[in-house]
Scaffold this motif. Sequence first.
Motif, PDB file in Angstrom:
ATOM      1  N   GLN A 297       0.821  -1.202   0.000  1.00 57.86           N
ATOM      2  CA  GLN A 297       0.000   0.000   0.000  1.00 57.86           C
ATOM      3  C   GLN A 297       0.856   1.254   0.000  1.00 57.86           C
ATOM      4  O   GLN A 297       0.543   2.236  -0.681  1.00 57.86           O
ATOM      5  N   HIS A 298       1.961   1.222   0.774  1.00 64.74           N
ATOM      6  CA  HIS A 298       2.859   2.382   0.828  1.00 64.74           C
ATOM      7  C   HIS A 298       3.459   2.672  -0.546  1.00 64.74           C
ATOM      8  O   HIS A 298       3.511   3.825  -0.996  1.00 64.74           O
ATOM      9  N   SER A 300       2.261   1.805  -3.538  1.00 62.64           N
ATOM     10  CA  SER A 300       1.237   2.270  -4.476  1.00 62.64           C
ATOM     11  C   SER A 300       0.818   3.699  -4.173  1.00 62.64           C
ATOM     12  O   SER A 300       0.626   4.514  -5.083  1.00 62.64           O
ATOM     13  N   LEU A 301       0.686   4.036  -2.869  1.00 63.42           N
ATOM     14  CA  LEU A 301       0.327   5.408  -2.514  1.00 63.42           C
ATOM     15  C   LEU A 301       1.428   6.387  -2.893  1.00 63.42           C
ATOM     16  O   LEU A 301       1.157   7.504  -3.349  1.00 63.42           O
ATOM     17  N   GLU A 302       2.693   5.957  -2.697  1.00 57.90           N
ATOM     18  CA  GLU A 302       3.800   6.852  -3.064  1.00 57.90           C
ATOM     19  C   GLU A 302       3.832   7.105  -4.559  1.00 57.90           C
ATOM     20  O   GLU A 302       4.044   8.226  -5.011  1.00 57.90           O
ATOM     21  N   ALA A 304       1.232   6.913  -6.609  1.00 53.26           N
ATOM     22  CA  ALA A 304       0.077   7.750  -6.940  1.00 53.26           C
ATOM     23  C   ALA A 304       0.310   9.197  -6.533  1.00 53.26           C
ATOM     24  O   ALA A 304      -0.075  10.130  -7.245  1.00 53.26           O
ATOM     25  N   TRP A 305       0.966   9.378  -5.392  1.00 58.70           N
ATOM     26  CA  TRP A 305       1.256  10.735  -4.900  1.00 58.70           C
ATOM     27  C   TRP A 305       2.187  11.465  -5.859  1.00 58.70           C
ATOM     28  O   TRP A 305       1.997  12.632  -6.178  1.00 58.70           O
ATOM     29  N   SER A 308       0.466  12.352  -9.238  1.00 55.22           N
ATOM     30  CA  SER A 308      -0.661  13.279  -9.206  1.00 55.22           C
ATOM     31  C   SER A 308      -0.151  14.718  -9.256  1.00 55.22           C
ATOM     32  O   SER A 308       0.998  14.998  -8.936  1.00 55.22           O
ATOM     33  N   ARG A 592       3.704  13.593   6.607  1.00 52.17           N
ATOM     34  CA  ARG A 592       2.956  12.925   5.553  1.00 52.17           C
ATOM     35  C   ARG A 592       3.503  13.252   4.172  1.00 52.17           C
ATOM     36  O   ARG A 592       3.058  12.690   3.179  1.00 52.17           O
TER      37      ARG A 592
END
Length: 779
Positions: A297-298, A300-302, A304-305, A308, A592
């Motif tokens: 998850q980390h 994939s979130l990184e 995506a971040w 974006s 964050r």
Amino acid sequence: HVGVPGEWAAEDLQEETCNRGQETGSVQMRMYFSSSAVLLNDPSVRQTAALNMTELVMRTLPSPSAAQDPGPDAYKGWLFKWTNYLKGYQRRWFVLSNGLLSYYRTQAEMAHTCRGTITLATVHIEVGDTCHFVLTSGGRSYHLKAYSEGECQRWVSALQQAKANATQMMPHSDDSGDEGPLGQPDRALIQGALKTLASKLEDLSTCNELIGKHGAALQRSLSELEDLRAPSDGVDKLKTVNERATLFRITSNAMINACQDFVDLAEAHSRRWQRALQYEREQRHHLEETIEQLAKQHNSLERAWRESPSTHNSEGTPEGESSEENEDIEFFDAMEDSPAFITVPADDHSQHSGSLSSNWSQDDNDGSGSYLRRGRRCRIPDKPNYSLNLWSIMKNCIGKELSKIPMPVNFNEPLSMLQRLTEDLEYSELLDRATRCDSSLEQMCLVAAFSVSSYSTTVHRTGKPFNPLLGETYELDRVEEYGYRSICERISHHPPAAAHHVISQRGWTLWQEITIDSKFRGKYISIMPLGNIHLKFHASGNHYVWSKVTSTVHNIIVGKLWLDQSGDIIIMNHRNKDKCHLKFSPYSYFSRDVPRKVTGVVMDGEGCGHYILSGTWDDKMESAKIIESSHGSGGSEGKQKTVYQTLPPKLLWKKYPLPENAENMHYFSSLALTLNEPEDDVAPTDSRLRPDQRLMEAGLWDEANAEKQCLEERQRLERRKREAQANLALEEGKEAESHQPLWFEKRTDTETGESSYVYKGGYWEAKDRQDWSQCPAIF
């Protein structure tokens, strides 16, 4: 009791055993008397039985000291608690009450702030050396020291008594095996069971000794009985054999009963331990699955971040909560000043799209920077796996300058500091694109991206570059591939300084004088480059000046080395006063924000913002054009934040992927792999010809260390020789001559007023003539 009649001694022992609740001794004594009642009338048998059973039973009785020591429910006082390697032991106020050990910095803190609490029911107490003991609970160890041996003993006794009381009050489940797994395995119960089993084993050992003793006596009596010839002696001998046979039977029965007790106890606790072990296995498996899921998850979130638009600059850093003591762990705090601006994407940007220049955005990142033209090498020998403890070398060097610490090549990479400076040109195409910009503000965005890109090659590069010798040079001729030529020279030994000059046929010139100030702080190394970088475009005359940020290598004492960049870069165009302010955010455990984050604003000479820059120094940079700005509400400490409305961001720069097998080649980029490649016709002072560096690249580290020591000793002799000549000149009233660089000279810049070493010319002409007569023999 040995000197009194056997009947009284045995009865007294049996009563004492029962009164103290020692079930094991009681069972053994009852078994003993039931089997030997017929023998108690004989004095010799009574005396032997009393002596043997006294030895067996007395070991099962509790010690008088343990029974008489009071178990205070509340105990308080000062102890020294180990905090960390820098602070060592610190004095803390400890309070023991209700099965909990709490500690505070001062007695006054008891009313409002508890620094930590240890549950004694599950704690393991280990007494160490003088005045020292360790409490282990939940995988964490607390190292404590008392003022004296007596105070230490009082604390340990109080803790053990409190632990025993807390353990007795804990609920115990039956051993039927029908209940579910234990929710929290009780360390205290396990310790108690182990002690009980150890006591049973001691009983078995005693019974074994008695069986051997009485068995041997019985064997001797039987042998004597066989040898008898006179019938009159037979009656007495037969009586002796009968007595000894009875003793042997008694001890055999005791052995059988003790074995049964041991087996029953082991089976009872075995079921409990099996459930606890199964529970721990399930918990570990669940934890592994959870960590793996969080890691995915980390990532994939990184991703995506980063992919974006940069609309997240307004997010603040949440307040971190930690139940542990702050001094036990060192973190880098978040930046004191939050971003002074907030970006908001524009709703309709079609009417503004025509205002962007088409020249500066061409060839955003085509991956052409592979540096493999003309058949240049794409790999070097793999790095050997030599283990060496960095702390063992640097523990005596805290506070010293890094360049003065003698280091083996094990902590180096096979490049010199001059080659690392040249590596800043990895993304020189950004400057080529900047020459085509019509707007100086758009050009500033690309210059800012170039200044950030020079750090992208350092994310995994924790190795120290070789410290160049005085007079050492390095050239990089890439005119055919990329249109530029670069020359570096070591101009000063202490402080370590180097001068660098690059001339490009595509319309720009870059030069810099960098002095490295580095300090070893125990846990980390700080590297602070001092000096400015100058960049001038030939056509427009725009002259940009900026400096580098601080690099920090962490985990010197323990853990994996990692590198961070932090600080601010101010890029100034001295022709029209355009400015770019870049902020490198230091890594924070509680933030964050994306790690290695870089943000910035490009402003004109009047301070009006035109572009927002965002990205990371290890991946990419983007720019977003500002179409409207306004002042928002007051931020922290009464500061107002400017709200910028921007167009969607546009990619300025993206890092090239590392070559295959880079992790075994010092994480070198494609350009770095070619920097130490042998070339013909270079100066005899060129870093490519340095022997220790060449040996290290080939994997011959022992030979490289020996050669490095020889070179450093020769350099010391040359320095002493220069110092002696300078002292002699001063004694004669003459001016002492200092070292003068061969290809650089000191000048004052007419635009900035800065005095620095700049290229005076002559190197490339000397190379064309192959006339290196001026070069010293430094290798």
